[in-house]
Design a protein around this motif. Structure first.
Motif, PDB file in Angstrom:
ATOM      1  N   SER A   1       0.275  -0.960   0.283  1.00 20.56           N
ATOM      2  CA  SER A   1      -0.137   0.297  -0.101  1.00 20.56           C
ATOM      3  C   SER A   1       1.477   1.085  -0.205  1.00 20.56           C
ATOM      4  O   SER A   1       2.111   1.016   0.339  1.00 20.56           O
ATOM      5  N   PRO A   2       0.341   2.343  -0.718  1.00 18.70           N
ATOM      6  CA  PRO A   2       0.771   3.862  -0.587  1.00 18.70           C
ATOM      7  C   PRO A   2       1.548   4.016   0.764  1.00 18.70           C
ATOM      8  O   PRO A   2       0.726   3.835   1.935  1.00 18.70           O
ATOM      9  N   VAL A   3       2.459   4.422   1.133  1.00 18.66           N
ATOM     10  CA  VAL A   3       2.745   4.874   2.378  1.00 18.66           C
ATOM     11  C   VAL A   3       1.263   6.682   2.917  1.00 18.66           C
ATOM     12  O   VAL A   3       1.099   6.621   2.154  1.00 18.66           O
ATOM     13  N   ILE A   4       1.070   6.468   3.377  1.00 25.87           N
ATOM     14  CA  ILE A   4      -0.094   7.584   4.192  1.00 25.87           C
ATOM     15  C   ILE A   4       0.765   8.120   5.148  1.00 25.87           C
ATOM     16  O   ILE A   4       1.148   8.505   5.699  1.00 25.87           O
ATOM     17  N   CYS A   5       0.636   9.354   4.343  1.00 28.26           N
ATOM     18  CA  CYS A   5       0.471  10.709   4.794  1.00 28.26           C
ATOM     19  C   CYS A   5      -0.577  11.908   5.549  1.00 28.26           C
ATOM     20  O   CYS A   5      -1.160  11.882   4.753  1.00 28.26           O
TER      21      CYS A   5
ATOM     22  N   TRP B   1      -4.540   6.243  11.207  1.00 32.56           N
ATOM     23  CA  TRP B   1      -4.393   6.098   9.824  1.00 32.56           C
ATOM     24  C   TRP B   1      -2.636   6.050   9.222  1.00 32.56           C
ATOM     25  O   TRP B   1      -2.140   5.678   8.534  1.00 32.56           O
ATOM     26  N   ALA B   2      -2.482   7.241   9.871  1.00 32.79           N
ATOM     27  CA  ALA B   2      -1.203   8.386   8.831  1.00 32.79           C
ATOM     28  C   ALA B   2      -0.214   7.576   9.642  1.00 32.79           C
ATOM     29  O   ALA B   2       0.784   6.673  10.409  1.00 32.79           O
ATOM     30  N   GLU B   3       0.883   7.132   8.825  1.00 38.44           N
ATOM     31  CA  GLU B   3       1.899   6.743   8.125  1.00 38.44           C
ATOM     32  C   GLU B   3       3.205   7.976   8.918  1.00 38.44           C
ATOM     33  O   GLU B   3       4.454   8.215   9.192  1.00 38.44           O
TER      34      GLU B   3
ATOM     35  N   GLN C   1       5.534   4.076  14.166  1.00 41.32           N
ATOM     36  CA  GLN C   1       5.443   3.632  12.899  1.00 41.32           C
ATOM     37  C   GLN C   1       4.905   5.075  12.484  1.00 41.32           C
ATOM     38  O   GLN C   1       4.604   5.274  11.374  1.00 41.32           O
ATOM     39  N   ILE C   2       5.345   6.096  13.348  1.00 45.81           N
ATOM     40  CA  ILE C   2       4.179   7.312  12.514  1.00 45.81           C
ATOM     41  C   ILE C   2       5.671   8.581  12.580  1.00 45.81           C
ATOM     42  O   ILE C   2       6.028   9.057  13.619  1.00 45.81           O
ATOM     43  N   LYS C   3       5.960   9.243  11.585  1.00 45.64           N
ATOM     44  CA  LYS C   3       7.388  10.038  11.596  1.00 45.64           C
ATOM     45  C   LYS C   3       6.148  11.419  11.649  1.00 45.64           C
ATOM     46  O   LYS C   3       5.512  11.972  10.037  1.00 45.64           O
TER      47      LYS C   3
ATOM     48  N   GLY D   1      11.567  14.124  17.977  1.00 42.64           N
ATOM     49  CA  GLY D   1      11.966  13.445  16.308  1.00 42.64           C
ATOM     50  C   GLY D   1      10.669  14.344  15.861  1.00 42.64           C
ATOM     51  O   GLY D   1      10.106  15.067  16.448  1.00 42.64           O
ATOM     52  N   ASP D   2      10.495  13.683  14.607  1.00 43.04           N
ATOM     53  CA  ASP D   2      11.237  12.799  13.835  1.00 43.04           C
ATOM     54  C   ASP D   2      11.700  13.626  12.579  1.00 43.04           C
ATOM     55  O   ASP D   2      12.845  12.871  12.187  1.00 43.04           O
ATOM     56  N   GLY D   3      11.703  15.000  12.163  1.00 40.31           N
ATOM     57  CA  GLY D   3      12.627  15.452  10.970  1.00 40.31           C
ATOM     58  C   GLY D   3      11.801  16.522  11.094  1.00 40.31           C
ATOM     59  O   GLY D   3      10.542  17.305  11.211  1.00 40.31           O
TER      60      GLY D   3
END
Length: 437
Positions: free
Chosen positions: A222-226, A241-243, A275-277, A389-391
């Motif tokens: 599946s696509p990465v969910i943003c 849901w978000a990654e 698992q969420i950035k 974190g994360d960026g």
């Protein structure tokens, strides 16, 4: 120095459209007129890959706004959030120009059916060999709804209710082909195993879809969910849901509070918060000396009459509120009600309108990243230590090739020297690179 690495992305504001067309570095009229071509985005993507960014996120909306003064004239005169071309058409050009960089496209759950969008994302993930992401938006402007046959957008929280079911359907469709369903047995003449391909038969409140998808499972599954929800309902959706999350906060304290809240929501949904950035929007000003950078930063905050109208039109589009009705030198009402970007409107209430449009929340207060590459890198390190974190997600409204070079070939090498950002991609897939640290 922490030497704890963090992630980098780029927020391609104003989407697939004109960039800094009035800027001194924009080039001649003939160059500006090429905004409908992929050239500028391709150049940026290649620079980002040299700098080992995680992903390139293409913002989007699909209407010519008319909220400000009830007219589209200001939006077209200043190119305020318009025009924009379809980011899913731009994405293949970026994929072809790069090898490891993630490409995240914005698509609205109120403008697609789940099957159509699930199929599109599955295809993009296949052709990118596992580098695609989907920035999930729910729509905010009534003009966009009217382009698709409705009088106005659904109520704010209902849009997220619909999006929840949309994601349930999409994930069900993406999982419809088991990983080994594609057999390709030439001797037996078997292309795919029908026992490992499953219809979905979804019958929900908002959507119906039989399934399965008409193509096998993609490299990432599946696509990465943003996602970028700032309201309480938006953060609840993100926690489920978000990654990766696009976030905006003016101080490290607010950044940390936002991150802690989303991580707690994710844990409540049974997810691993790691698992969420969460990438925070910033717009660094980098130059050869601190004095030159500070001078550029001060000049960037100067707003002439044309810029005032630009800002008022932009605020109006984002909120659905016509800001031409309010005096510039008086506080905004505490009772502003928005069916658009509610978290933004909450920050504007009670503030003098002139101060709102002259503020720069992405690069102000303790989050004003201004100075030499060494100065800014040190400051980014300090902020990430405090936040946890994360960026960062780089954004620059007055985008120019000069700015890309200053960031990708000036700031990032200093971050890499300090051990704060990657010097090489660890994996082939976007999700794996996001989760590498």
């Amino acid at each position: 120095m922490s030497a704890r690495p963090f992630h980098l992305g780029w927020f391609y504001s104003k989407g697939f459209g004109p960039k800094a067309w009035k800027h001194q570095w924009a080039g001649p009229k003939s160059a500006v007129a090429r905004f409908t071509k992929p050239d500028t985005a391709v150049e940026l993507a290649r620079a980002m890959e040299r700098a080992c960014f995680d992903y390139f996120m293409i913002e989007d909306s699909s209407n010519v706004p008319y909220t400000y003064q009830g007219s589209h004239h200001a939006y077209l005169r200043h190119s305020v959030d318009t025009p924009k071309l379809d980011p899913t058409v731009l994405a293949p050009y970026l994929i072809a120009a790069t090898e490891k960089l993630g490409i995240v496209v914005t698509c609205s759950t109120t403008e697609y059916h789940p099957f159509m969008l699930a199929r599109k994302m599955n295809t993009l993930d296949h052709v990118s060999e596992g580098r695609i992401g989907w920035n999930v938006v729910t729509g905010s402007n009534d003009g966009g709804a009217q382009n698709y046959g409705r009088d106005k957008q659904y109520p704010h929280d209902e849009r997220y209710d619909r999006a929840d079911e949309f994601l349930e359907v999409a994930h069900g469709l993406w999982a419809g082909w088991e990983p080994d369903a594609l057999v390709l047995d030439l001797e037996k003449g078997v292309f795919a195993d029908g026992d490992k391909v499953h219809p979905l038969h979804h019958e929900g409140r908002y959507y119906r879809s039989r399934g399965p998808l008409s193509a096998p499972r993609s490299p990432q599954g599946s696509p990465v969910i943003c996602q970028a929800g700032g309201s309480a309902r938006g953060q609840a959706f993100a926690g489920r849901w978000a990654e990766t999350i696009i976030a905006s906060a003016s101080t490290p304290e607010r950044m940390k509070a936002y991150r802690d809240n989303v991580r707690a929501t994710a844990a409540a949904h049974g997810r691993d918060p790691d698992q969420i950035k969460i990438l925070f929007l910033v717009s660094p000003t980098v130059d050869e000396t601190r004095e030159r950078a500070e001078d550029r930063y001060r000049r960037s905050l100067e707003i002439d009459d044309n810029e005032v109208e630009y800002q008022l039109a932009s605020l109006s589009r984002q909120s659905g509120i016509d800001f031409s009705q309010f005096p510039m030198d008086e506080p905004l009402p505490d009772t502003l009600v928005s069916n658009g970007h509610q978290s933004m409107v909450a920050q504007w209430q009670g503030r003098v309108l002139a101060d709102v449009i002259r503020g720069n929340p992405l690069n102000s207060g303790s989050n004003a990243f201004v100075g030499t590459a060494d100065d800014v890198a040190a400051h980014m390190d300090e902020v990430m230590q405090e936040v946890g974190g994360d960026g960062f997600l780089l954004v620059n409204s007055y985008f120019s090739r000069r700015y890309v070079t200053e960031v990708c070939d000036g700031l990032v090498p200093e971050l890499q020297r300090r051990g704060l950002t990657r010097t090489a991609y660890e994996h082939d897939h976007l999700r794996d690179n996001l989760m590498a640290f």
